[in-house]
Design a protein around this motif. Structure first.
Motif, PDB file in Angstrom:
ATOM      1  N   CYS A   1       0.848  -1.192   0.000  1.00 19.33           N
ATOM      2  CA  CYS A   1       0.000   0.000   0.000  1.00 19.33           C
ATOM      3  C   CYS A   1       0.881   1.240   0.000  1.00 19.33           C
ATOM      4  O   CYS A   1       2.003   1.225   0.454  1.00 19.33           O
ATOM      5  CB  CYS A   1      -0.867   0.034   1.254  1.00 19.33           C
ATOM      6  N   ARG A   2       0.394   2.306  -0.552  1.00 19.81           N
ATOM      7  CA  ARG A   2       1.117   3.567  -0.449  1.00 19.81           C
ATOM      8  C   ARG A   2       0.089   4.653  -0.199  1.00 19.81           C
ATOM      9  O   ARG A   2      -1.061   4.536  -0.621  1.00 19.81           O
ATOM     10  CB  ARG A   2       1.905   3.856  -1.727  1.00 19.81           C
ATOM     11  N   SER A   3       0.476   5.674   0.456  1.00 21.89           N
ATOM     12  CA  SER A   3      -0.496   6.737   0.667  1.00 21.89           C
ATOM     13  C   SER A   3      -0.425   7.681  -0.528  1.00 21.89           C
ATOM     14  O   SER A   3       0.620   7.877  -1.124  1.00 21.89           O
ATOM     15  CB  SER A   3      -0.192   7.489   1.955  1.00 21.89           C
ATOM     16  N   GLN A   4      -1.538   8.239  -0.906  1.00 21.73           N
ATOM     17  CA  GLN A   4      -1.575   9.070  -2.105  1.00 21.73           C
ATOM     18  C   GLN A   4      -2.443  10.284  -1.826  1.00 21.73           C
ATOM     19  O   GLN A   4      -3.583  10.155  -1.416  1.00 21.73           O
ATOM     20  CB  GLN A   4      -2.184   8.255  -3.231  1.00 21.73           C
ATOM     21  N   SER A   5      -1.884  11.448  -2.047  1.00 21.80           N
ATOM     22  CA  SER A   5      -2.694  12.619  -1.753  1.00 21.80           C
ATOM     23  C   SER A   5      -3.445  13.072  -2.997  1.00 21.80           C
ATOM     24  O   SER A   5      -4.544  13.575  -2.923  1.00 21.80           O
ATOM     25  CB  SER A   5      -1.819  13.748  -1.232  1.00 21.80           C
TER      26      SER A   5
ATOM     27  N   LYS B   1      -4.871  -0.920  -9.217  1.00 24.14           N
ATOM     28  CA  LYS B   1      -3.901  -2.027  -9.068  1.00 24.14           C
ATOM     29  C   LYS B   1      -4.546  -3.213  -8.380  1.00 24.14           C
ATOM     30  O   LYS B   1      -5.407  -3.044  -7.512  1.00 24.14           O
ATOM     31  CB  LYS B   1      -2.744  -1.575  -8.160  1.00 24.14           C
TER      32      LYS B   1
ATOM     33  N   ASN C   1      -9.227   0.178   0.857  1.00 19.43           N
ATOM     34  CA  ASN C   1      -7.896   0.637   0.419  1.00 19.43           C
ATOM     35  C   ASN C   1      -7.901   1.162  -1.017  1.00 19.43           C
ATOM     36  O   ASN C   1      -6.863   1.215  -1.669  1.00 19.43           O
ATOM     37  CB  ASN C   1      -6.873  -0.496   0.562  1.00 19.43           C
TER      38      ASN C   1
ATOM     39  N   GLU D   1      -8.084   4.080  -2.313  1.00 17.62           N
ATOM     40  CA  GLU D   1      -7.225   5.239  -2.593  1.00 17.62           C
ATOM     41  C   GLU D   1      -5.771   4.805  -2.826  1.00 17.62           C
ATOM     42  O   GLU D   1      -5.089   5.337  -3.693  1.00 17.62           O
ATOM     43  CB  GLU D   1      -7.304   6.256  -1.454  1.00 17.62           C
ATOM     44  N   GLN D   2      -5.342   3.813  -2.040  1.00 16.40           N
ATOM     45  CA  GLN D   2      -3.952   3.336  -2.195  1.00 16.40           C
ATOM     46  C   GLN D   2      -3.757   2.608  -3.520  1.00 16.40           C
ATOM     47  O   GLN D   2      -2.676   2.625  -4.098  1.00 16.40           O
ATOM     48  CB  GLN D   2      -3.567   2.373  -1.060  1.00 16.40           C
ATOM     49  N   GLN D   3      -4.794   1.938  -3.994  1.00 18.93           N
ATOM     50  CA  GLN D   3      -4.656   1.118  -5.201  1.00 18.93           C
ATOM     51  C   GLN D   3      -4.963   1.892  -6.480  1.00 18.93           C
ATOM     52  O   GLN D   3      -4.687   1.419  -7.575  1.00 18.93           O
ATOM     53  CB  GLN D   3      -5.606  -0.093  -5.125  1.00 18.93           C
TER      54      GLN D   3
ATOM     55  N   GLN E   1     -15.163   3.498  -1.059  1.00 12.39           N
ATOM     56  CA  GLN E   1     -14.334   2.990   0.045  1.00 12.39           C
ATOM     57  C   GLN E   1     -15.162   2.255   1.105  1.00 12.39           C
ATOM     58  O   GLN E   1     -14.612   1.544   1.934  1.00 12.39           O
ATOM     59  CB  GLN E   1     -13.493   4.111   0.653  1.00 12.39           C
TER      60      GLN E   1
END
Ligand SMILES: Cc1cc2nc3c(=O)[nH]c(=O)nc-3n(C[C@H](O)[C@H](O)[C@H](O)COP(=O)(O)OP(=O)(O)OC[C@H]3O[C@@H](n4cnc5c(N)ncnc54)[C@H](O)[C@@H]3O)c2cc1C
Length: 547
Positions: free
Chosen positions: A36-40, A393, A475, A477-479, A470
């Motif tokens: 996972c990664r955070s994404q603004s 993803k 998750n 937003e992360q994908q 969501q």
């Protein structure tokens, strides 16, 4: 269970389940977890019908062209109605047909996009199994390879295009259930109401009027004019449901979902005739499908748009905004703006089909049909929509229940859910999916909703979609790699009470003299592929009569 609540148990459905199963075991659906990664900020853009070009018709004063090119037939608008007209003229051996389309591509509301992972729809995305009396439509589907043959007189549909299982799922009461007819966690009273509702719709599907015609048919204009049924066009669907004692919240939600999905119109707004038509007009028989099954493609109805222009001799001129159409001395003079060269050009033809929506036609026709503007403004409402392609993803978190399906709907969601564009793909793995999200837009009026939509920045659309989805994919937003939003300001006609069986629609359908004919789903009454197909066929018939 299908959309009409029937249990489907045919050998053919099992074949489709098998195809789906093959894909699953070979890894086609494997949603392996990724980091996972955070994404603004999610990248993407706002695409869709070129409002800026279309608005030139309203805002810019164009000069009259100096030269008029002579053609036999000109079609204005390259949506399904216009493309169908072009195809039918081509089949009748009429050469010298020119089609003008304001966008850079044809297809209209059946527009599609693509990226490195798959094609995907930006608008219309499926057609149901056709009714069997639509012989020209069936012939077209056969040529397009959608029908592969006939068994005992019934069409056999290409298994690659019949929606594979699982077709649809609904997130309700904390679980994804199979099918979108609410079932999981419902009270006995609600379930009884669904049974009674589907029985009533099955009766309507069989009923005929005193004129011998089906009470509810496709195209709409083949339906019975018996006042017993047409009177239903005077009240709203919500009023009719209340009269029949239907008040279970899940049933009202479901009916509302269906009318929003097909017409962008709530049960409080839509005519009862149109609402019932949604459930009662489809009765197609097939050798390997149920009347309520659907045909779909990665690019949605973009596939069918491509088939309509395949081996069609008509010349397609895109980036051509028609600004004026006038009947002059037995001919038709057309002015159009060449968007790329920024010049106004002229055409003179024997016959013209206008396959654009009426709010545009009224402007184009000006003094040739001065009353059209008033009739359109008084009687026609178009709902605005957004369609978002979400590039996601693998590794999307899932709630309990049925696996990712073609159509994925959230009970009481803010939008209509999303379709998985790659659902029909038979591939080993899909590291990235294109999920196409649909939402008709609400406001105090359609005009207000349209204005607000045009002003809304990309980031706000993405936030709104994330908030909705969501709930089922925490998750997301992360994908989410990219979100492209198509804005449809005047997406589809709303069949409000009085529109389908009223005088205004009839008068707007009529040709002007013997030279200008109309074809668009707005004057068909409802906006679906079959109506567009027959609008084109009928207008081509008029042209042939007068050429
Ligand atoms: C978001 C969305 C989802 C939908 N989903 C489905 C679905 O799943 N199944 C289904 O059957 N139907 C669906 N529909 C309905 C769809 O509208 C019809 O099926 C059909 O595609 C309409 O075709 P049309 O040719 O009548 O209209 P349009 O698609 O509106 O075509 C009109 C064309 O005229 C062009 N035009 C307009 N003005 C001018 C001008 N001045 N000069 C030149 N060209 C002009 C436009 O650019 C456009 O290409 C959906 C519609 C939308 C918006």
């Amino acid at each position: 269970m299908n959309r009409n609540g029937d249990i489907i148990q045919t050998g053919n459905m099992e074949r489709r389940q098998f195809i789906r199963w093959m894909m699953t075991v070979s890894g086609g659906l494997g949603l392996g977890m990724t980091a996972c990664r955070s994404q603004s900020k999610i990248p993407g853009s706002i695409v869709g019908a070129s409002a800026a070009i279309g608005h030139l018709l309203r805002d810019k004063v164009f000069e009259r062209p100096a030269i008029f090119e002579e053609r036999k037939v000109v079609i204005v608008g390259g949506g399904i109605s216009g493309l169908s007209a072009a195809m039918h003229l081509g089949k009748s051996g009429i050469a010298d047909v020119l089609l003008l389309e304001l966008e850079a591509h044809t297809g209209g509301n059946a527009a599609s996009g693509s990226n490195e992972y798959s094609k995907f729809p930006y608008g219309a995305h499926y057609v149901p199994i056709p009714n069997n009396q639509l012989t020209e439509y069936l012939a077209f589907l056969e040529e397009a390879g959608v029908i592969t043959g006939y068994e005992n007189g019934l069409p056999v549909y290409n298994e690659l295009y019949l929606c594979h299982d699982p077709e649809d799922r609904l997130y309700i009461n904390g679980k994804w259930q199979e099918g979108i007819v609410p079932n999981h966690g419902l009270s006995a009273t609600s379930k009884q109401q669904f049974t009674r509702f589907f029985e009533a719709m099955a009766r309507m599907r069989r009923e005929k009027g005193k004129d011998g015609k089906d009470a509810f048919a496709i195209p709409v204009d083949l339906s019975s004019a018996d006042p017993v049924y047409t009177a239903l066009d005077q009240l709203t669907f919500k009023e009719w449901l209340a009269q029949q004692g239907f008040n279970a919240p899940e049933l009202l939600w479901y009916a509302n979902y269906c009318t929003l999905d097909d017409f962008g119109t709530t049960i409080e707004q839509i005519s009862a005739w149109a609402g019932i038509h949604y459930f009662a007009a489809r009765k197609g028989l097939a050798a390997n499908a149920h009347y309520d099954d659907v045909l779909t493609w990665e690019q949605g109805n973009g596939f069918l748009a491509e088939q309509l222009i395949k081996s069609n001799p008509a010349e397609l001129r895109t980036n051509s905004l028609v600004i004026a159409v006038a009947a002059v001395n037995g001919k038709v003079e057309i002015s159009y703006y060449d968007v790329l060269n920024k010049t106004v050009k002229g055409l003179r033809c024997d016959q013209c089909i206008i396959a654009a929506p009426q709010f545009i036609n009224a402007r184009m026709l000006g003094s040739t049909d001065p009353e059209r503007v008033g009739k359109v403004q008084a009687n026609m409402q178009y709902s605005p929509w957004i369609v978002a392609n979400l590039k996601v993803k693998a590794g999307l978190e899932e709630r309990n229940g049925v696996d990712l399906s073609w159509d994925n709907v959230i009970y009481e969601g803010n939008g209509l859910g999303y379709v998985d564009a790659g659902h029909q793909k038979i591939s080993l793995s899909q590291p990235v999916k294109n999920l196409t999200y649909y939402k008709p837009l609400k406001g105090t009026s359609n005009a207000e909703a349209r204005k607000a939509a045009l002003a809304k920045p990309h980031k706000d659309w993405v936030d709104e979609i994330l908030t909705d989805l969501q709930k089922v994919h925490p998750n997301l937003e992360q994908q989410l790699l990219q979100a492209d939003i198509a804005l449809w300001g005047h997406a589809m006609i709303q069949p409000l009470p009085g529109w389908i069986w009223g005088e205004a629609r009839k008068s707007l359908q009529r040709s002007i003299g013997n030279t200008i004919h109309f074809a668009h789903t707005d004057i068909a009454g409802i906006s679906i592929f079959e109506e567009a197909f027959y609008q084109g066929l009928n207008a081509a018939g008029q042209v042939k009569r007068f050429l």
